[in-house]
Design a protein around this motif. Structure first.
Motif, PDB file in Angstrom:
ATOM      1  N   VAL A 791       0.807  -1.220   0.000  1.00 36.36           N
ATOM      2  CA  VAL A 791       0.000   0.000   0.000  1.00 36.36           C
ATOM      3  C   VAL A 791       0.838   1.267   0.000  1.00 36.36           C
ATOM      4  CG1 VAL A 791      -1.799  -1.203   1.282  1.00 36.36           C
ATOM      5  CG2 VAL A 791      -0.203   0.263   2.525  1.00 36.36           C
ATOM      6  N   GLY A 792       2.167   1.129   0.159  1.00 44.37           N
ATOM      7  CA  GLY A 792       3.024   2.295   0.317  1.00 44.37           C
ATOM      8  C   GLY A 792       2.813   3.383  -0.728  1.00 44.37           C
ATOM      9  N   PRO A 793       2.871   3.056  -2.037  1.00 45.93           N
ATOM     10  CA  PRO A 793       2.727   4.106  -3.055  1.00 45.93           C
ATOM     11  C   PRO A 793       1.401   4.866  -2.964  1.00 45.93           C
ATOM     12  CG  PRO A 793       3.630   2.108  -4.019  1.00 45.93           C
ATOM     13  CD  PRO A 793       3.205   1.744  -2.626  1.00 45.93           C
ATOM     14  N   GLN A 794       0.326   4.153  -2.671  1.00 49.89           N
ATOM     15  CA  GLN A 794      -0.968   4.828  -2.581  1.00 49.89           C
ATOM     16  C   GLN A 794      -1.034   5.745  -1.359  1.00 49.89           C
ATOM     17  OE1 GLN A 794      -0.530   1.593  -3.185  1.00 49.89           O
ATOM     18  NE2 GLN A 794      -1.398   1.285  -5.223  1.00 49.89           N
ATOM     19  N   VAL A 795      -0.465   5.278  -0.238  1.00 51.75           N
ATOM     20  CA  VAL A 795      -0.442   6.119   0.957  1.00 51.75           C
ATOM     21  C   VAL A 795       0.415   7.354   0.711  1.00 51.75           C
ATOM     22  CG1 VAL A 795       0.231   6.220   3.388  1.00 51.75           C
ATOM     23  CG2 VAL A 795      -0.938   4.200   2.507  1.00 51.75           C
ATOM     24  N   VAL A 796       1.525   7.191   0.009  1.00 47.27           N
ATOM     25  CA  VAL A 796       2.381   8.327  -0.330  1.00 47.27           C
ATOM     26  C   VAL A 796       1.612   9.347  -1.166  1.00 47.27           C
ATOM     27  CG1 VAL A 796       4.393   9.031  -1.699  1.00 47.27           C
ATOM     28  CG2 VAL A 796       4.570   7.100  -0.131  1.00 47.27           C
ATOM     29  N   GLN A 797       0.836   8.855  -2.115  1.00 49.70           N
ATOM     30  CA  GLN A 797       0.034   9.748  -2.953  1.00 49.70           C
ATOM     31  C   GLN A 797      -0.938  10.562  -2.103  1.00 49.70           C
ATOM     32  OE1 GLN A 797      -2.564   7.721  -5.696  1.00 49.70           O
ATOM     33  NE2 GLN A 797      -2.834   9.524  -6.996  1.00 49.70           N
ATOM     34  N   ILE A 798      -1.580   9.895  -1.150  1.00 47.57           N
ATOM     35  CA  ILE A 798      -2.518  10.577  -0.274  1.00 47.57           C
ATOM     36  C   ILE A 798      -1.796  11.603   0.597  1.00 47.57           C
ATOM     37  CG2 ILE A 798      -4.010  10.224   1.744  1.00 47.57           C
ATOM     38  CD1 ILE A 798      -4.819   7.533   0.386  1.00 47.57           C
ATOM     39  N   LEU A 799      -0.652  11.206   1.144  1.00 48.24           N
ATOM     40  CA  LEU A 799       0.114  12.116   2.001  1.00 48.24           C
ATOM     41  C   LEU A 799       0.606  13.335   1.225  1.00 48.24           C
ATOM     42  CD1 LEU A 799       2.196   9.586   4.127  1.00 48.24           C
ATOM     43  CD2 LEU A 799       0.432  11.139   4.979  1.00 48.24           C
ATOM     44  N   ASN A 800       0.977  13.153  -0.017  1.00 46.02           N
ATOM     45  CA  ASN A 800       1.426  14.296  -0.816  1.00 46.02           C
ATOM     46  C   ASN A 800       0.299  15.300  -1.034  1.00 46.02           C
ATOM     47  OD1 ASN A 800       4.128  13.592  -1.069  1.00 46.02           O
ATOM     48  ND2 ASN A 800       3.779  12.356  -2.911  1.00 46.02           N
ATOM     49  N   GLY A 801      -0.925  14.785  -1.167  1.00 47.07           N
ATOM     50  CA  GLY A 801      -2.063  15.693  -1.263  1.00 47.07           C
ATOM     51  C   GLY A 801      -2.267  16.478   0.025  1.00 47.07           C
ATOM     52  N   VAL A 802      -2.114  15.795   1.168  1.00 46.57           N
ATOM     53  CA  VAL A 802      -2.213  16.471   2.462  1.00 46.57           C
ATOM     54  C   VAL A 802      -1.084  17.495   2.600  1.00 46.57           C
ATOM     55  CG1 VAL A 802      -2.117  16.165   4.964  1.00 46.57           C
ATOM     56  CG2 VAL A 802      -3.328  14.485   3.557  1.00 46.57           C
ATOM     57  N   LYS A 803       0.107  17.125   2.169  1.00 53.10           N
ATOM     58  CA  LYS A 803       1.268  18.018   2.276  1.00 53.10           C
ATOM     59  C   LYS A 803       1.015  19.330   1.544  1.00 53.10           C
ATOM     60  CE  LYS A 803       6.118  18.361   0.811  1.00 53.10           C
ATOM     61  NZ  LYS A 803       7.253  17.643   0.166  1.00 53.10           N
ATOM     62  N   GLU A 804       0.459  19.251   0.358  1.00 56.74           N
ATOM     63  CA  GLU A 804       0.184  20.460  -0.414  1.00 56.74           C
ATOM     64  C   GLU A 804      -0.752  21.393   0.338  1.00 56.74           C
ATOM     65  OE1 GLU A 804      -1.730  21.665  -4.771  1.00 56.74           O
ATOM     66  OE2 GLU A 804      -1.054  19.604  -4.381  1.00 56.74           O
ATOM     67  N   ALA A 805      -1.786  20.812   0.951  1.00 58.24           N
ATOM     68  CA  ALA A 805      -2.739  21.635   1.711  1.00 58.24           C
ATOM     69  C   ALA A 805      -2.098  22.218   2.964  1.00 58.24           C
ATOM     70  CB  ALA A 805      -3.958  20.798   2.077  1.00 58.24           C
ATOM     71  N   ARG A 806      -1.265  21.425   3.648  1.00 51.50           N
ATOM     72  CA  ARG A 806      -0.645  21.906   4.892  1.00 51.50           C
ATOM     73  C   ARG A 806       0.436  22.955   4.612  1.00 51.50           C
ATOM     74  NH1 ARG A 806      -4.340  21.913   7.884  1.00 51.50           N
ATOM     75  NH2 ARG A 806      -2.861  22.677   9.458  1.00 51.50           N
ATOM     76  N   GLN A 807       1.077  22.860   3.456  1.00 54.95           N
ATOM     77  CA  GLN A 807       2.045  23.905   3.077  1.00 54.95           C
ATOM     78  C   GLN A 807       1.339  25.247   2.924  1.00 54.95           C
ATOM     79  OE1 GLN A 807       3.736  21.993  -0.416  1.00 54.95           O
ATOM     80  NE2 GLN A 807       5.736  21.749   0.594  1.00 54.95           N
ATOM     81  N   LYS A 808       0.177  25.205   2.308  1.00 49.85           N
ATOM     82  CA  LYS A 808      -0.581  26.450   2.141  1.00 49.85           C
ATOM     83  C   LYS A 808      -1.021  27.015   3.485  1.00 49.85           C
ATOM     84  CE  LYS A 808      -2.343  25.242  -2.450  1.00 49.85           C
ATOM     85  NZ  LYS A 808      -3.542  24.887  -3.268  1.00 49.85           N
ATOM     86  N   ALA A 809      -1.212  26.108   4.476  1.00 50.66           N
ATOM     87  CA  ALA A 809      -1.625  26.547   5.816  1.00 50.66           C
ATOM     88  C   ALA A 809      -0.425  26.942   6.675  1.00 50.66           C
ATOM     89  CB  ALA A 809      -2.419  25.439   6.502  1.00 50.66           C
ATOM     90  N   GLY A 810       0.788  26.797   6.141  1.00 49.08           N
ATOM     91  CA  GLY A 810       1.985  27.139   6.900  1.00 49.08           C
ATOM     92  C   GLY A 810       2.302  26.161   8.017  1.00 49.08           C
ATOM     93  N   ASP A 811       1.857  24.922   7.855  1.00 50.17           N
ATOM     94  CA  ASP A 811       2.022  23.897   8.900  1.00 50.17           C
ATOM     95  C   ASP A 811       3.300  23.104   8.634  1.00 50.17           C
ATOM     96  OD1 ASP A 811       1.828  21.833  10.707  1.00 50.17           O
ATOM     97  OD2 ASP A 811      -0.066  21.029   9.933  1.00 50.17           O
ATOM     98  N   THR A 812       4.428  23.605   9.140  1.00 50.67           N
ATOM     99  CA  THR A 812       5.715  22.970   8.859  1.00 50.67           C
ATOM    100  C   THR A 812       5.859  21.614   9.546  1.00 50.67           C
ATOM    101  OG1 THR A 812       6.717  24.204  10.686  1.00 50.67           O
ATOM    102  CG2 THR A 812       6.874  25.176   8.478  1.00 50.67           C
ATOM    103  N   ALA A 813       5.245  21.440  10.741  1.00 53.38           N
ATOM    104  CA  ALA A 813       5.380  20.170  11.470  1.00 53.38           C
ATOM    105  C   ALA A 813       4.780  19.017  10.669  1.00 53.38           C
ATOM    106  CB  ALA A 813       4.714  20.275  12.837  1.00 53.38           C
ATOM    107  N   SER A 814       3.602  19.221  10.119  1.00 58.38           N
ATOM    108  CA  SER A 814       2.966  18.168   9.323  1.00 58.38           C
ATOM    109  C   SER A 814       3.742  17.901   8.041  1.00 58.38           C
ATOM    110  CB  SER A 814       1.519  18.549   8.994  1.00 58.38           C
ATOM    111  OG  SER A 814       0.732  18.594  10.155  1.00 58.38           O
ATOM    112  N   VAL A 815       4.210  18.968   7.395  1.00 59.35           N
ATOM    113  CA  VAL A 815       4.980  18.814   6.163  1.00 59.35           C
ATOM    114  C   VAL A 815       6.262  18.037   6.429  1.00 59.35           C
ATOM    115  CG1 VAL A 815       6.302  20.067   4.407  1.00 59.35           C
ATOM    116  CG2 VAL A 815       4.017  20.869   5.071  1.00 59.35           C
TER     117      VAL A 815
END
Length: 828
Positions: A791-815
């Motif tokens: 499942v690793g690649p699919q989870v990575v894909q999901i996490l990258n989507g979250v990362k993009e949103a958290r970057q916009k929110a300025g959330d460095t810890a999550s990124v």
């Protein structure tokens, strides 16, 4: 044993199908372990009787044991003894002579203890060895499998009482060879022994073990000693103990005690969960011609169990997924709980009474238990239910292409745990289903009766099963066992048809495209012509075969495999018109299933629409659901015909899962006029119906659904809780985070799979960075847990989507957490 990995891991993260991922995790064919011949364990010594006296150290997670094990040489004289004893402290080993313990010399490598006896013994002599030892299961590291998540034999659950809302329990798990973590023994399935187990436990707790409760002694220190005796021989892996706060509900079958051990809060529902057990005991006893062979039958439910359930002799142990309230059981028609209950009960004959002589021959245990689920389904719920169950088995096996190279009986495997797979279970059960059809019920069950009686309290293997069935039927079955038991794979069939009007001749071309030899297939072909059905029987013996017969008129349908028995991957080149005829004229579940599948692909056709609409009202509920899900409501003709039927189903269908499916289908229309229908459905007692109604309402009145979800939080379960989680994850904010986060963390894999995308979207829009980091870490934990299934690649894909949103929110810890986790999750 009933394994739940297939059910637990079926789900999707976007396009992810974990069953496919699982299928890719088989050992490589060049694995050196696969070249080792796994012979049946030689018997140098035979267990005769095992007596244990044990007490538990909850703080250390130790068990202090004293054992008196009686043995005799199997055939050849011997002056030594080897016992499996995993990860123990062995303090004293002695021979018992005239009531005294005479010390013996021994060597121990932490897995096997080799004992030098006081003299040479012959096979007409028995002797008793005394062992004083400490079992340390939490310090023993054992590899688990897809069936058993680990194998340390003895489990202390919440022993310090520090985990909120979790009871303190002790229980054991012997299969495959975990019993030797808690008592020294010859831990092989081809050993059988009587036993006596005395447990000293806190007086407030209940105990359970094999056989009968022979005595209870209250001690002066707040403890009690319970002694259980099993006076009929059984294998060491079937020994069990359980200790904890359980309420016992008692039932009977033919004067034998039948009991259900549950956590106190579920005790009021004991009969709702297990109450049909005596009925199943009666049915299996009559069917097999051998009465339930043990003196009692108990079923106990424990926490944190490492598999689905385990058929310990006379005392089956279940995981807590079977615990349910009366309301929760409304939606369980023949789900994992009930099918597991009958599966483990059948093991009391096939597995306990007669036990596989080696793990290579596990089929004589597990294939039968799998088959028994279908047997009970058709008896209790009707032929359609049985056919549906065995078809699920076939598809479970056929969907895993890596299994095609595995024999059912196999003497080469990476590890014995690998035997617990869809070949042994679902393929084996499907093979028995075919064999029963070929021989006929009477001969088949007579053969099982001969097998059980000939090998009672002993061991069996596939050859003995074949001989018993041949004795009963008078037919040679070597060809069948060679291809299905001692061979691998299955037929891959391409079926085509030709009608010659000039000669009034119908030809059926059967082309087997699998690698290797042709399968020999006795096959029934039902010919529907001139308003009549005629059955023709053929034997297919070649990879390319032509079956030819005459008909006065062109057949409306030529139905290959009229009994729908074949375990095969089929491409059946019927026309849509023939499939339409098949739905309305051929009688079986799979006939209608195939027709619905074909019609679903061509709903612009009037005949296909006719099938779909008719099937929405099919007599069998699973086919109603299949048709409901298949109905293309974006097609105006389908929607106009289906919508009033679906509304009626929501209001009147007796099956809650059908009602829920109809609500879900109507919800996709996003029609405001349906709101009152959904709100009325929210009054149902069924969690499935309520959950579907809330989810449907959320699509047309999201604000109202959010408000209603809050009122349903308390006491929600199953599909309703899933709907609340989805509603919150889709439309909620920080205010709903705690509920969604806890629901995800505590959810079963299926819940996590279904929620994953919306859950990730919610994390992306959270205002509180600490909440977002919690969510990110929970997805990372999920990915790490199931990485071995691909499942690793699919989870990575999901996490990258979250990362993009958290970057916009300025959330460095999550990124940063995502950046740190992605390399490991991406690595193969």
């Amino acid at each position: 044993m009933k394994t739940l990995y297939t059910a637990a891991l079926i789900g999707s993260i976007s396009a992810l199908a974990l069953t496919s991922a699982i299928a890719q995790t088989a050992p490589a064919q060049d694995d050196p372990a696969l070249k080792i011949y796994r012979e049946t364990t030689p018997k140098y010594s035979d267990l005769v009787h095992t007596k244990l006296d044990v007490r538990f150290d909850y703080k250390k997670r130790y068990m202090y044991g004293k054992e008196w094990v009686t043995l005799k040489p199997h055939f050849y004289p011997t002056d030594s003894l080897s016992l499996d004893a995993k990860g123990m402290d062995l303090k004293t080993i002695a021979i018992v002579k005239n009531g005294k313990n005479v010390p013996l010399k021994f060597t121990y490598d932490s897995l096997v203890v080799k004992i030098q006896l006081d003299r040479t013994y012959r096979n007409n002599e028995s002797y008793t060895v005394y062992i004083d030892y400490t079992a340390k299961p939490n310090e023993f590291k054992a590899q688990g499998s897809m069936a058993i998540t680990d194998a340390k034999g003895l489990y202390f659950i919440n022993p310090d009482g520090t985990e909120k809302d979790k009871p303190t329990q002790i229980w054991t798990q012997g299969e495959t060879e975990g019993s030797s973590v808690w008592f020294p023994t010859i831990d092989k399935p081809n050993q059988k022994t009587t036993d006596e187990i005395s447990m000293t436990v806190p007086a407030k707790y209940v105990t359970l073990s094999n056989g009968r409760l022979a005595s209870q002694k209250v001690n002066g220190d707040g403890t009690r000693t319970d002694t259980w005796k099993m006076e009929l021989p059984h294998s060491p892996y079937l020994f069990m103990m359980a200790v904890g706060d359980f309420k016992i509900t008692k039932d009977t079958w033919k004067g034998k005690e039948v009991s259900y051990y549950l956590e106190p809060k579920y005790a009021p529902y004991a009969r709702d969960i297990f109450g049909f057990t005596p009925e199943v005991m009666e049915f299996y006893s009559k069917t097999l011609g051998v009465d339930y062979p043990w003196n009692k039958y108990s079923q106990i439910v424990v926490r944190d169990y490492v598999s689905g359930a385990m058929e310990n002799t006379s005392a089956t142990l279940h995981g807590d997924y079977v615990q349910a309230t009366k309301r929760e059981l409304l939606d369980d028609y023949y789900g994992q709980g009930r099918s597991t209950i009958v599966h483990e009960l059948f093991h009391q004959w096939f597995g306990d009474y007669v036990t596989a002589e080696s793990w290579s021959n596990l089929t004589v245990n597990e294939s039968f238990a799998d088959f028994s689920e279908t047997l009970w389904a058709e008896h209790k719920y009707g032929k359609d239910a049985g056919d549906a169950h065995i078809q699920d088995d076939r598809q479970n096996y056929l969907s895993q292409p890596n299994l095609r190279t595995k024999d059912l009986v196999r003497f080469h495997y990476h590890d014995k745990e690998d035997m617990f797979d869809a070949v042994t279970y679902q393929k084996g059960g499907s093979i028995l289903y075919m064999l029963r059809n070929y021989l006929g019920n009477a001969a088949f069950y007579k053969g099982l009766n001969i097998y059980l009686k000939s090998n009672a309290f002993k061991n069996g293997e596939a050859h003995q099963l074949r001989l018993a069935l041949e004795e009963a039927s008078g037919r040679d079955l070597t060809w069948f066992f060679n291809q299905w038991y001692f061979g691998a794979g299955h037929p891959i069939l391409n079926i085509t048809y030709k009608w010659d009007d000039a000669t009034k001749t119908q030809t059926v071309y059967m082309n087997q495209t699998q690698d290797g030899d042709a399968f020999i297939l006795p096959i029934a072909i039902d010919v529907y012509a001139g308003g009549k059905m005629e059955r023709k029987k053929f034997w297919v013996r070649s990879k390319t075969d032509s079956l030819v017969f005459h008909s006065a008129v062109k057949p409306s349908l030529v139905n290959v495999d009229g009994d729908k028995m074949l375990l095969a991957k089929k491409t059946d080149n019927k026309t849509l018109e023939e499939y339409v005829f098949q739905y309305f004229n051929a009688p079986l579940y799979l006939d209608r299933f195939e027709a619905i599948t074909a019609a679903a692909k061509k709903q612009t056709d009037a005949g296909a629409r006719k099938v779909i609409i008719a099937a929405i009202n099919d007599k069998y509920w699973e086919l109603r659901i299949k048709a409901i899900k298949a109905a293309d409501l974006t097609n105006d003709n389908v929607r106009n015909d289906a919508q009033p039927v679906l509304v009626k189903l929501v209001q009147t269908d007796p099956n809650t899962l059908v009602r829920a499916a109809a609500i879900t289908s109507l919800g996709k229309l996003k029609a405001s006029g349906m709101a009152n229908l959904f709100k009325e459905a929210l009054k149902s007692e069924s969690y499935a119906v309520e959950g579907a109604a809330l989810a449907a309402l959320a699509q047309i009145e999201p604000a109202n659904a959010m408000s209603l979800a809050k009122t349903y939080e308390k006491g929600s379960n199953g599909a309703l809780k899933d709907a609340i989680l989805t509603t919150y994850a889709t439309s909620g904010s920080d205010e709903q985070w705690a509920y969604v986060y806890n629901g995800f963390k505590e959810g079963q894999p299926q819940t996590q799979f279904n929620l994953m995308r919306n859950y990730a979207d919610m994390i992306g829009r959270l205002k509180n960075n600490a909440y977002a980091l919690e969510g990110v870490n929970s997805i990372i934990d999920f990915g790490n847990k199931y990485k071995k299934y691909g499942v690793g690649p699919q989870v990575v894909q999901i996490l990258n989507g979250v990362k993009e949103a958290r970057q916009k929110a300025g959330d460095t810890a999550s990124v940063n957490a995502i950046d740190k986790a992605v390399p490991d999750l991406s690595a193969k």
